[in-house]
Design an enzyme around this catalytic site. Sequence first.
Site, PDB file in Angstrom:
ATOM      1  N   LEU B  15       0.846  -1.193   0.000  1.00 46.47           N
ATOM      2  CA  LEU B  15       0.000   0.000   0.000  1.00 46.47           C
ATOM      3  C   LEU B  15       0.883   1.245   0.000  1.00 46.47           C
ATOM      4  O   LEU B  15       2.081   1.175   0.265  1.00 46.47           O
ATOM      5  CB  LEU B  15      -0.894   0.010   1.235  1.00 46.47           C
ATOM      6  CG  LEU B  15      -2.015  -1.041   1.258  1.00 46.47           C
ATOM      7  CD1 LEU B  15      -2.786  -0.959   2.557  1.00 46.47           C
ATOM      8  CD2 LEU B  15      -2.970  -0.835   0.091  1.00 46.47           C
ATOM      9  N   CYS B  16       0.236   2.379  -0.284  1.00 46.85           N
ATOM     10  CA  CYS B  16       0.907   3.674  -0.286  1.00 46.85           C
ATOM     11  C   CYS B  16       1.707   3.857   1.008  1.00 46.85           C
ATOM     12  O   CYS B  16       1.178   3.577   2.069  1.00 46.85           O
ATOM     13  CB  CYS B  16      -0.143   4.772  -0.399  1.00 46.85           C
ATOM     14  SG  CYS B  16       0.510   6.441  -0.276  1.00 46.85           S
ATOM     15  N   PRO B  17       2.928   4.330   0.966  1.00 45.83           N
ATOM     16  CA  PRO B  17       3.674   4.826  -0.204  1.00 45.83           C
ATOM     17  C   PRO B  17       4.688   3.821  -0.744  1.00 45.83           C
ATOM     18  O   PRO B  17       5.572   4.197  -1.499  1.00 45.83           O
ATOM     19  CB  PRO B  17       4.422   6.014   0.399  1.00 45.83           C
ATOM     20  CG  PRO B  17       4.786   5.517   1.776  1.00 45.83           C
ATOM     21  CD  PRO B  17       3.676   4.580   2.211  1.00 45.83           C
ATOM     22  N   MET B  18       4.563   2.538  -0.354  1.00 49.12           N
ATOM     23  CA  MET B  18       5.632   1.603  -0.677  1.00 49.12           C
ATOM     24  C   MET B  18       5.855   1.367  -2.183  1.00 49.12           C
ATOM     25  O   MET B  18       7.006   1.299  -2.615  1.00 49.12           O
ATOM     26  CB  MET B  18       5.421   0.266   0.052  1.00 49.12           C
ATOM     27  CG  MET B  18       5.427   0.399   1.569  1.00 49.12           C
ATOM     28  SD  MET B  18       6.669   1.529   2.223  1.00 49.12           S
ATOM     29  CE  MET B  18       8.047   0.420   2.359  1.00 49.12           C
TER      30      MET B  18
END
Lengths: 158, 78
Positions: B15-18
């Site tokens: 998920l964000c920001p990965m």
Amino acid sequence: MAENKATIVVFSGDMDKVFAAFIIATGCAAAGMDTTLFFTFWGLNAIKKGEPIKAKSLLGKMMGIMNRGGIERLNPSRFSFGGIGRILFNKMMRDKKVASLPELRQTAIDLGVHLLACKMSMDVLEITRDDLIPEVEDIVGVATFVKEAANSKIQLFI
Amino acid sequence: MDIKVDLVQDSIGQLCPMPIALLAKNIRKLAPGQVIEIRADDEGAHADIPAWCEQTGNEFLGEEPGEGFFRYYVRKAG
């Protein structure tokens, strides 16, 4: 003139707000911006090692106990329930595979985000350089923040 | 999409920001003109990967659906 920089003050030590700070910082660094996080007051908990601090005065020692722990011990700004909220939030985020705060902090460091700590609030809370993680680049004052922020396209206070 | 891919990034489940953080790291491994394929199932990636490209000057080549995820193609700027 604004350079391709982002400067974020992390005043809050609330888990959810520190999350926001690291996510934005990671996004800025990923987009190639020279990104700096200034940690002050409660925000310093996000860059503490987590071991008990070595405060000298009685009030400093009390503050160290009340304010103990590092980034793993931050409580959410709402639904804290005396520490249970943290466990519940961490479980919800793990279940949804959101990166944990220590992982996010490491990602930010890997992408070259600069971590700076505010000298004055360290003095007030009797936090020393040794109490902070080694990735903290420098201990600074407000003039350093102003210099960075004045040259940044993004300035945030969290 | 008929594109020669030089590097594949598996961001499925992230998920964000990965996905973006990983993309920023991986793009450094490429030479200008080379292409990275990002596999992601985070809905935010639809907007975020093109936005990241616009911000960094890398070229967004497009996306196509896979099974339960999307493939995004980015060409490193010269």
